[in-house]
Structures are given as structure tokens and as C-alpha cells.
Scaffold this active site. Structure first.
Site, PDB file in Angstrom:
ATOM      1  N   GLU A 131       0.846  -1.185   0.000  1.00 22.54           N
ATOM      2  CA  GLU A 131       0.000   0.000   0.000  1.00 22.54           C
ATOM      3  C   GLU A 131       0.887   1.242   0.000  1.00 22.54           C
ATOM      4  OE1 GLU A 131      -2.794  -0.138   3.199  1.00 22.54           O
ATOM      5  OE2 GLU A 131      -3.674  -2.051   2.567  1.00 22.54           O
ATOM      6  N   TRP A 162       1.743  -0.928  -6.379  1.00 22.45           N
ATOM      7  CA  TRP A 162       2.808  -1.802  -6.893  1.00 22.45           C
ATOM      8  C   TRP A 162       2.290  -3.199  -7.226  1.00 22.45           C
ATOM      9  CZ3 TRP A 162       5.765   1.855  -8.014  1.00 22.45           C
ATOM     10  CH2 TRP A 162       6.125   2.849  -7.107  1.00 22.45           C
ATOM     11  N   ARG A 267      10.212 -16.304  -2.322  1.00 18.24           N
ATOM     12  CA  ARG A 267      11.513 -15.639  -2.340  1.00 18.24           C
ATOM     13  C   ARG A 267      12.576 -16.388  -3.139  1.00 18.24           C
ATOM     14  NH1 ARG A 267      10.929 -13.095   3.715  1.00 18.24           N
ATOM     15  NH2 ARG A 267      10.095 -11.110   2.985  1.00 18.24           N
ATOM     16  N   ILE A 362      32.182  -3.594 -19.091  1.00 21.47           N
ATOM     17  CA  ILE A 362      32.984  -4.361 -20.051  1.00 21.47           C
ATOM     18  C   ILE A 362      32.661  -3.939 -21.486  1.00 21.47           C
ATOM     19  CG2 ILE A 362      33.297  -6.677 -21.025  1.00 21.47           C
ATOM     20  CD1 ILE A 362      33.118  -7.752 -18.140  1.00 21.47           C
ATOM     21  N   GLY A 364      31.705  -1.016 -22.282  1.00 17.50           N
ATOM     22  CA  GLY A 364      32.069   0.382 -22.434  1.00 17.50           C
ATOM     23  C   GLY A 364      30.908   1.221 -22.927  1.00 17.50           C
ATOM     24  N   GLU A 388       9.048  -7.759  -3.271  1.00 16.51           N
ATOM     25  CA  GLU A 388       8.891  -8.945  -2.417  1.00 16.51           C
ATOM     26  C   GLU A 388       9.919  -8.976  -1.287  1.00 16.51           C
ATOM     27  OE1 GLU A 388       7.550 -12.654  -3.973  1.00 16.51           O
ATOM     28  OE2 GLU A 388       7.445 -11.798  -5.998  1.00 16.51           O
ATOM     29  N   GLY A 389      10.152  -7.816  -0.714  1.00 14.47           N
ATOM     30  CA  GLY A 389      11.084  -7.692   0.398  1.00 14.47           C
ATOM     31  C   GLY A 389      12.399  -7.111  -0.063  1.00 14.47           C
TER      32      GLY A 389
END
Length: 408
Positions: A131, A162, A267, A362, A364, A388-389
Site C-alpha cells: 500500500e 505496486w 523468495r 565491459i 564500455g 517482495e522484500g
């Protein structure tokens, strides 16, 4: 209980190769276009549905893989293709996990098929927990669900933010407060059926990365759902709330709420997503370093570049092993006594950010342009340490688990 192994079986290898082919042939060619459009890639989701990737059957087969490696393997390959499109394909899975983790058999059988639709009319689902004032601090959640006993209905009011697929989903799974005095222990999850009055899409977010995945607010104004839409049922909820009240009086053990149970189960899967993005960036950087010449030789001939690539590959492989360990532990019923699920998500997320940044270095100047995919991969990778954390929350979970102390 399946024995832990670092070797995929023949069936898993076949699925992995199939997914890799889809990611290479369908997802990657479309990645730049949908990133620029910042729209849900419905044609790609439909293609995934046609071949059987976007379906309840496929997801269930991976979810119930006895080794625990089905989901992380699938996530890695799809997100190797492109994180934004892959999240559009798998985003429904978080809502499905919410129902699988907390719902009755009838609820699982009724609602999960409606989350996916069919090959001719694909649908998506959304899991709505965060929220505007309650992200990591789930105890600050304000969305309320009040039971109308006379009608056996729940009345829900609040705003979620979200939410992946929020507002465009066929089915929404919404976490709401049912007992404010219990804080995060007084939460429950609800199914919001298609076309339910009072549910609307709020702001659609224009994001830094994963731009092919729809993210928006979900507004709930006097949304009424039948009592049967409470995940797990009211009897189970009443029992859980009663236990929570007794433990609160006694200062007893912590009780998990429905949202946290969903996040805990997902997770390692998020870690696998990060591994896929990191691996993709590493592979681009490796190939570039082998073919890009400066001062008459490939840049990989320089130790500075070669050692950087060695560290990138080491980190990717280490992240994968942490994800696989946590996934195997979860399916085997082994408790996360050292917060192994959070460990896997933390390390893989941070690895994705680091490896994609090194890939740009790498390449550039080329790496900084949209002519090469590492710029997009770097933008996409930023989300893994947030959703998710956050990484900070993962460290807090790990530290509390290890110490047994209420670290703040």
C-alpha cells in the site's frame, strides 16, 4: 523426500531446454520493443499459452516437482530471455501461490484456472499486498475487510499499490486487515472475482525497468465479495485470530500472516529470476570480450577484464546454488532455520545488480546504449533488491532468525 542434487534429471533438462528455446526464439526478439512500448506483451503471453508455458498445468508441474527445482529452473530460463516479458508471463503465479498457500481445495480448483484463461482468451491475475503507506511495514496496512454476517459477505475498502497486473487482472488476490488490534497477525487474503463492482485501476506506473510488466494501483471502494472468497474460510480465520489473541496476551510466539506466507514461499523464485538476468548479462559480456579487439587483441586477454568475468560467473553460480538449496529445503519440509529463503533472494538480487553493472562496464560505451541488451538488463535488475522484500528487509529477517532477537 527427494535427495539434494546439483544435477537435473533428464526430464528437467528437457523442460529447461524447451524453455530456453522459447526464451531465445520468442522472448528475446520481442524484448526491446515491449520495453519501449511499456505495455503488457499480450501476443507473447498468448504464444506462451499456445505452447503450454502459460498454463495452470505447467505451473503446477513445476510447483510440485519433488526436487523443488522446477520453479527456479523455469524462472531462470524465462528471465534469461527478458525480465519484463518474463514477469508478464509469470506474474500470475504470485497470485496463484497465494491461493495455493492459503486456500481450500475448492478455492484452488475454482479460481486458479480463471487466473490463466485459455489459449484463445488468456487472462492474468494480481496479488495485491503493498500500500502507499505499507510496503515493508505490513503492520501499517490500512485496507479493511469487514464481515457482513447477515449477507455472508466481506466489504473491502482501501488502495493497493505496486500490483503486478493490477487493474487488468481477471482475478485479484487482496490482503486486508480483519482485526486491527492484532497488527500484521490480523490480516487475511481475499479473492476478488472478475468484474466485481468497486474495484478499479488507479495510477499505472512508468518504471525504470521491467517495463513490459504492468504495475499499477488497485482501488477498492465498498467491494463486496461472498464469504467463500475468504482464502481458507472463516472457520480457519477465526481459529487463527483466536490463537493470535491468546499469544498476544501471553507475549508468545509470532504468528505468520497470509501475505508473509506467500512472500516466504516465493523468495527463492525471485532469486531465480535474478539469476536468469545476471546470467544473461554475463553471457553477453563474455561474448563481447572475446570478440571486441583493442590494441590488436581481444579485450578478454587483459587480466582486468578476464578476472572480472571470472568473478561474475562465480557469483552467478553461487546465487543459483543458494536458490536451489532454499527451493529444495522448502519442498522437503525443512525449516529455514537460518532464513535460507531470504539468503537466496538477497544474494541473487545483489548479484544481478552487480553483474549487470559490470557487463555495461565491459562493453564500455556500447553497453550504455540501447543497441545492446545489457543496459536494459541493468535497469531490470534494480527491481530484485526492492520487490517482495527489499535487501534491507532480507538482512533483517536473516539477522533476526540467526540471533533470535527483535532487531530493528
Amino acid at each position: 523426500m527427494a535427495e539434494f542434487t546439483m544435477e537435473l534429471n533428464d526430464e528437467q533438462k528437457e523442460v529447461r531446454d524447451w524453455l530456453h528455446g522459447f526464451a531465445a526464439d520468442v522472448i528475446r526478439p520481442a524484448a526491446a520493443e515491449w520495453d519501449e512500448r511499456e505495455e503488457t506483451p499480450w501476443p507473447v503471453i498468448q504464444e506462451a499459452a499456445k505452447v503450454g508455458i502459460y498454463s495452470l498445468d505447467f505451473y503446477a508441474q513445476q510447483y510440485f516437482d519433488p526436487t523443488g527445482l522446477g520453479i527456479p529452473m523455469a524462472m531462470e530460463e524465462l528471465f534469461w530471455g527478458d525480465a519484463g516479458i518474463a514477469l508478464s508471463i509469470v506474474g500470475t503465479g504470485l497470485a496463484a501461490v497465494g491461493v495455493l498457500a492459503n486456500g481450500t481445495e475448492e478455492q484452488i480448483g475454482t479460481w486458479i484456472p480463471q487466473m490463466y484463461g485459455d489459449t484463445n482468451d488468456v487472462k492474468v491475475a494480481a496479488f495485491c499486498s503493498s500500500e502507499p503507506d505499507a510496503g515493508s511495514d505490513v503492520a501499517s496496512m490500512r485496507t479493511r475487510a469487514v464481515y457482513d454476517e447477515a449477507k455472508d459477505e466481506w466489504v473491502i475498502n482501501g488502495t493497493k499499490t505496486w500490483a503486478t497486473n493490477g487493474g487488468i487482472a481477471n482475478v485479484h488476490v487482496v490482503v486486508a486487515v480483519v482485526d486491527q488490534e492484532l497488527g500484521s497477525k490480523g490480516h487475511a487474503s481475499f479473492i476478488i472475482p472478475p468484474n466485481t463492482p468497486g474495484l478499479s485501476q488507479g495510477q499505472k506506473f512508468k518504471k525504470h525497468g521491467i517495463r513490459a510488466s504492468h504495475t499499477a494501483e488497485v482501488v477498492l471502494e465498498n467491494v463486496r465479495v461472498p464469504g467463500s472468497c475468504l482464502l481458507g474460510g472463516k472457520e480457519k480465520l477465526d481459529e487463527r485470530l483466536a490463537r493470535a489473541r491468546e499469544r498476544a496476551k501471553a507475549g508468545g510466539e509470532r504468528v505468520k500472516n497470509a501475505a508473509m506466507a506467500t512472500f516466504e514461499a516465493s523468495r527463492p523464485a525471485v532469486g531465480a529470476m535474478a539469476v536468469g538476468t545476471a546470467r544473461a548479462a554475463y553471457e553477453v559480456a563474455l561474448e563481447y570480450a572475446k570478440t571486441r579487439e583493442q590494441f590488436g587483441r581481444p579485450i578478454i586477454d587483459n587480466q582486468g577484464v578476464a578476472f572480472q568475468l571470472a568473478d561474475m560467473r562465480t557469483s552467478v553460480d553461487a546465487a543459483r546454488l543458494l536458490v536451489w538449496r532454499a527451493s529444495w529445503m522448502a519442498v522437503s519440509g525443512k525449516p529455514f532455520t537460518a532464513a535460507e529463503g531470504s539468503m537466496s533472494k538477497l544474494f541473487a538480487s545483489e548479484t544481478a545488480k552487480k553483474v549487470t553493472a559490470e557487463a555495461i562496464q565491459i562493453l564500455g560505451g556500447n553497453g550504455y546504449t540501447r543497441e545492446y541488451p545489457v543496459e536494459r538488463m541493468h535497469r531490470d535488475a534494480a527491481i530484485y533488491t526492492i520487490f517482495e522484500g527489499t535487501s534491507e528487509i532480507q538482512r533483517l529477517v536473516i539477522a533476526r532468525t540467526l540471533s533470535g532477537m527483535p532487531i530493528r
